[in-house]
Design a protein around this motif. Structure first.
Motif, PDB file in Angstrom:
ATOM      1  N   SER A  10       0.860  -1.206  -0.021  1.00 51.03           N
ATOM      2  CA  SER A  10      -0.078   0.133   0.105  1.00 51.03           C
ATOM      3  C   SER A  10       0.995   1.237   0.031  1.00 51.03           C
ATOM      4  N   ALA A  11       1.884   1.349   0.781  1.00 52.69           N
ATOM      5  CA  ALA A  11       3.010   2.496   0.798  1.00 52.69           C
ATOM      6  C   ALA A  11       3.481   2.811  -0.635  1.00 52.69           C
ATOM      7  N   VAL A  12       3.948   1.574  -1.074  1.00 51.45           N
ATOM      8  CA  VAL A  12       4.541   1.555  -2.366  1.00 51.45           C
ATOM      9  C   VAL A  12       3.669   2.063  -3.495  1.00 51.45           C
ATOM     10  N   ASP A  13       2.530   1.773  -3.218  1.00 48.63           N
ATOM     11  CA  ASP A  13       1.621   2.172  -4.416  1.00 48.63           C
ATOM     12  C   ASP A  13       1.201   3.642  -4.093  1.00 48.63           C
ATOM     13  N   ASP A  14       1.051   4.066  -2.824  1.00 51.65           N
ATOM     14  CA  ASP A  14       1.027   5.476  -2.736  1.00 51.65           C
ATOM     15  C   ASP A  14       2.083   6.349  -3.205  1.00 51.65           C
ATOM     16  N   VAL A  15       3.222   5.876  -2.814  1.00 54.92           N
ATOM     17  CA  VAL A  15       4.456   6.815  -3.281  1.00 54.92           C
ATOM     18  C   VAL A  15       4.485   6.988  -4.684  1.00 54.92           C
ATOM     19  N   ALA A  16       4.151   5.746  -5.373  1.00 54.96           N
ATOM     20  CA  ALA A  16       4.241   5.683  -6.925  1.00 54.96           C
ATOM     21  C   ALA A  16       3.113   6.689  -7.510  1.00 54.96           C
ATOM     22  N   THR A  17       2.238   6.615  -6.974  1.00 56.81           N
ATOM     23  CA  THR A  17       0.961   7.392  -7.274  1.00 56.81           C
ATOM     24  C   THR A  17       1.114   8.787  -7.215  1.00 56.81           C
ATOM     25  N   ARG A  18       1.770   9.269  -6.018  1.00 52.47           N
ATOM     26  CA  ARG A  18       1.831  10.722  -5.835  1.00 52.47           C
ATOM     27  C   ARG A  18       3.132  11.134  -6.799  1.00 52.47           C
ATOM     28  N   ALA A  19       3.990  10.319  -7.147  1.00 54.19           N
ATOM     29  CA  ALA A  19       5.120  10.568  -8.005  1.00 54.19           C
ATOM     30  C   ALA A  19       4.923  10.511  -9.378  1.00 54.19           C
ATOM     31  N   ASP A  20       3.707  10.198  -9.607  1.00 51.00           N
ATOM     32  CA  ASP A  20       3.077   9.953 -11.098  1.00 51.00           C
ATOM     33  C   ASP A  20       4.195   9.224 -11.858  1.00 51.00           C
ATOM     34  N   LEU A  21       4.427   8.071 -11.220  1.00 48.63           N
ATOM     35  CA  LEU A  21       5.492   6.818 -11.810  1.00 48.63           C
ATOM     36  C   LEU A  21       4.480   6.340 -13.223  1.00 48.63           C
ATOM     37  N   ALA A  42      14.608   3.449  -4.752  1.00 48.65           N
ATOM     38  CA  ALA A  42      14.232   4.683  -5.441  1.00 48.65           C
ATOM     39  C   ALA A  42      13.080   4.129  -6.364  1.00 48.65           C
ATOM     40  N   LEU A  43      12.418   5.135  -6.954  1.00 47.12           N
ATOM     41  CA  LEU A  43      11.284   4.877  -7.876  1.00 47.12           C
ATOM     42  C   LEU A  43      11.994   4.902  -9.431  1.00 47.12           C
ATOM     43  N   THR A  44      11.663   4.000 -10.194  1.00 43.91           N
ATOM     44  CA  THR A  44      12.370   3.981 -11.467  1.00 43.91           C
ATOM     45  C   THR A  44      11.202   3.617 -12.395  1.00 43.91           C
ATOM     46  N   PRO A  45      11.362   4.350 -13.875  1.00 44.47           N
ATOM     47  CA  PRO A  45      10.377   3.915 -14.664  1.00 44.47           C
ATOM     48  C   PRO A  45      10.426   2.290 -15.319  1.00 44.47           C
ATOM     49  N   ALA A  46      11.311   1.676 -15.040  1.00 46.34           N
ATOM     50  CA  ALA A  46      11.350   0.037 -15.347  1.00 46.34           C
ATOM     51  C   ALA A  46      12.693  -0.465 -14.652  1.00 46.34           C
TER      52      ALA A  46
END
Length: 97
Positions: A10-21, A42-46
């Motif tokens: 849930s936290a990973v999903d939330d961070v990814a959504t807020r970062a517009d991944l 880190a959030l990465t595009p792939a």
């Protein structure tokens, strides 16, 4: 293979959504380049071509091949926020038998 708790997912999903991944992006866990024995998130595009991909019901988690053995028997969970205004962090714990 590293596993995630529902709270961590849930936290990973939330961070990814807020970062517009972008679609196909995820959270990448790799060995730290500056802190021996440490890990970097880190959030990465792939994923990188050698990453282990943990596909869950939400945002995937990519584990660097060099860190995969270190994380193999661990669970990614959330840690309580240090203050009410802070975001929760992540913690790694051993898998229960």
């Amino acid at each position: 293979m590293l596993t995630l708790t529902e709270n961590a997912q849930s936290a990973v999903d939330d961070v990814a959504t807020r970062a517009d991944l972008p679609a196909g992006g995820g959270l990448r866990i790799a060995r730290s380049a500056v802190q021996p024995g440490g890990l970097e998130l880190a959030l990465t595009p792939a994923p990188e071509s050698t990453d282990q991909v943990i596909q869950t019901t939400g945002t995937p988690v990519f584990v660097d091949a060099d860190a995969a053995d270190q994380l193999d028997e661990l669970v990614l969970d959330t840690a309580p926020a240090p203050t009410p205004d802070a975001e929760p962090g992540f913690v790694l714990t051993p898998k229960s038998v």
